[in-house]
Every structure is written in structure tokens, then in C-alpha cells.
Scaffold this motif. Structure first.
Motif, PDB file in Angstrom:
ATOM      1  N   CYS A   1       0.835  -1.202   0.000  1.00 30.81           N
ATOM      2  CA  CYS A   1       0.000   0.000   0.000  1.00 30.81           C
ATOM      3  C   CYS A   1       0.873   1.257   0.000  1.00 30.81           C
ATOM      4  O   CYS A   1       1.905   1.326   0.682  1.00 30.81           O
ATOM      5  CB  CYS A   1      -0.902  -0.009   1.230  1.00 30.81           C
ATOM      6  SG  CYS A   1      -1.930   1.477   1.373  1.00 30.81           S
ATOM      7  N   ALA A   2       0.453   2.259  -0.737  1.00 31.11           N
ATOM      8  CA  ALA A   2       1.222   3.505  -0.870  1.00 31.11           C
ATOM      9  C   ALA A   2       1.406   4.227   0.463  1.00 31.11           C
ATOM     10  O   ALA A   2       2.356   4.991   0.633  1.00 31.11           O
ATOM     11  CB  ALA A   2       0.514   4.429  -1.856  1.00 31.11           C
TER      12      ALA A   2
ATOM     13  N   ASN B   1       0.450   0.616  -4.760  1.00 24.87           N
ATOM     14  CA  ASN B   1       1.233   1.461  -5.657  1.00 24.87           C
ATOM     15  C   ASN B   1       2.713   1.256  -5.360  1.00 24.87           C
ATOM     16  O   ASN B   1       3.080   1.021  -4.214  1.00 24.87           O
ATOM     17  CB  ASN B   1       0.849   2.930  -5.441  1.00 24.87           C
ATOM     18  CG  ASN B   1       1.314   3.809  -6.578  1.00 24.87           C
ATOM     19  OD1 ASN B   1       2.482   4.177  -6.668  1.00 24.87           O
ATOM     20  ND2 ASN B   1       0.400   4.150  -7.463  1.00 24.87           N
ATOM     21  N   ARG B   2       3.562   1.360  -6.396  1.00 27.59           N
ATOM     22  CA  ARG B   2       4.990   1.164  -6.125  1.00 27.59           C
ATOM     23  C   ARG B   2       5.611   2.394  -5.480  1.00 27.59           C
ATOM     24  O   ARG B   2       6.667   2.315  -4.863  1.00 27.59           O
ATOM     25  CB  ARG B   2       5.741   0.761  -7.388  1.00 27.59           C
ATOM     26  CG  ARG B   2       5.840   1.816  -8.444  1.00 27.59           C
ATOM     27  CD  ARG B   2       6.499   1.234  -9.694  1.00 27.59           C
ATOM     28  NE  ARG B   2       6.501   2.185 -10.781  1.00 27.59           N
ATOM     29  CZ  ARG B   2       7.476   3.072 -10.964  1.00 27.59           C
ATOM     30  NH1 ARG B   2       8.512   3.091 -10.169  1.00 27.59           N
ATOM     31  NH2 ARG B   2       7.408   3.920 -11.962  1.00 27.59           N
ATOM     32  N   ASN B   3       4.969   3.553  -5.626  1.00 27.93           N
ATOM     33  CA  ASN B   3       5.429   4.741  -4.912  1.00 27.93           C
ATOM     34  C   ASN B   3       4.794   4.764  -3.526  1.00 27.93           C
ATOM     35  O   ASN B   3       3.636   4.392  -3.360  1.00 27.93           O
ATOM     36  CB  ASN B   3       5.035   6.006  -5.672  1.00 27.93           C
ATOM     37  CG  ASN B   3       5.728   6.080  -7.004  1.00 27.93           C
ATOM     38  OD1 ASN B   3       6.914   5.784  -7.111  1.00 27.93           O
ATOM     39  ND2 ASN B   3       4.985   6.433  -8.034  1.00 27.93           N
ATOM     40  N   HIS B   4       5.579   5.235  -2.550  1.00 28.35           N
ATOM     41  CA  HIS B   4       5.076   5.261  -1.187  1.00 28.35           C
ATOM     42  C   HIS B   4       5.171   6.661  -0.603  1.00 28.35           C
ATOM     43  O   HIS B   4       6.023   7.448  -1.000  1.00 28.35           O
ATOM     44  CB  HIS B   4       5.862   4.270  -0.312  1.00 28.35           C
ATOM     45  CG  HIS B   4       5.514   2.855  -0.609  1.00 28.35           C
ATOM     46  ND1 HIS B   4       4.860   2.038   0.277  1.00 28.35           N
ATOM     47  CD2 HIS B   4       5.703   2.112  -1.716  1.00 28.35           C
ATOM     48  CE1 HIS B   4       4.666   0.855  -0.275  1.00 28.35           C
ATOM     49  NE2 HIS B   4       5.173   0.871  -1.495  1.00 28.35           N
ATOM     50  N   THR B   5       4.303   6.929   0.349  1.00 32.60           N
ATOM     51  CA  THR B   5       4.267   8.238   0.996  1.00 32.60           C
ATOM     52  C   THR B   5       5.617   8.601   1.623  1.00 32.60           C
ATOM     53  O   THR B   5       6.376   7.720   2.049  1.00 32.60           O
ATOM     54  CB  THR B   5       3.174   8.258   2.084  1.00 32.60           C
ATOM     55  OG1 THR B   5       3.148   9.543   2.674  1.00 32.60           O
ATOM     56  CG2 THR B   5       3.425   7.217   3.167  1.00 32.60           C
TER      57      THR B   5
END
Ligand code: SF4
Ligand code: SF4
Length: 99
Positions: free
Chosen positions: A19-20, A48-52
Motif C-alpha cells: 500500500c502507498a 502502488n509502487r510509490n510510497h508516501t
């Protein structure tokens, strides 16, 4: 931006690392929503492969739609904290307890 201060239960742990909002098995959304009206799934889950980058705060629970849970009062969670993770085929609140 206007800011509000509210008290909410916290997400103490989440194993949904895809999870992002997840960093190191902790949720860093400002507040999540639990439930689709029937199941205690995490409605905020976003693979998502991008994370916060917002690792500075722990997530609260903004709303919960699972009225069949004993910790639900007026569509809000009233326990101290919850754990989130995979249950069957969903990412769910593992603290859910049927009334
Ligand atoms: S609690 Fe929900 S939004 Fe937060 S990291 Fe886990 S799946 Fe994502
Ligand atoms: S413990 Fe119950 S009321 Fe709290 S978020 Fe989970 S399902 Fe909702």
C-alpha cells in the motif's frame, strides 16, 4: 490550509506493505476509512509502487462503516488502536469483533 485537531484511535500496525501509505509496516495516511458497509476492509488501501514520504505521523481512523463491530459507535471506531492486515482476500481491520 486550515488545520483541525481531533482524537482518533490509531493504526498500530499494518502488514499491507504494497500500500502507498505503508512504510515499515506502519500506516502513514492522516486518517483511514474502514469498511465497505459489510466487511471491515481498509477502504483507503491503495496498491502502488510509490510510497508516501509522510513518515512523521501515525494514521488515525477517520471513519468506520462496520456497524456490526462491537467497537463501532455511531459509525466511528472507539477502541484505542487497530491492526490491519490480510484476511482472506482483503486487507482488513484485524481488530474487528462481531457484536
Ligand atoms: S491501514 Fe490501509 S491505508 Fe494504511 S497502510 Fe494499511 S492498507 Fe494502506
Ligand atoms: S475495530 Fe471495529 S469499529 Fe474499529 S475500525 Fe475495526 S471494524 Fe471498525
Amino acid at each position: 490550509m486550515k488545520m483541525i485537531t481531533i482524537e482518533t484511535p490509531l493504526v498500530s500496525e499494518c502488514s499491507a506493505t504494497e500500500c502507498a501509505y505503508n512504510l515499515g509496516k506502519n500506516c502513514h495516511a492522516r486518517a483511514i476509512t474502514i469498511g465497505d458497509g459489510a466487511h471491515p476492509s481498509c477502504d483507503t488501501f491503495f496498491s502502488n509502487r510509490n510510497h508516501t514520504k509522510a513518515a512523521m505521523w501515525a494514521a488515525g481512523i477517520g471513519a468506520c462503516k462496520v456497524v456490526t463491530c462491537q467497537f463501532n459507535d455511531d459509525f466511528e471506531c472507539i477502541t484505542e488502536n487497530i491492526r490491519v492486515g490480510r484476511s482472506k482476500d482483503e486487507i482488513s481491520c484485524l481488530t474487528f469483533a462481531a457484536r
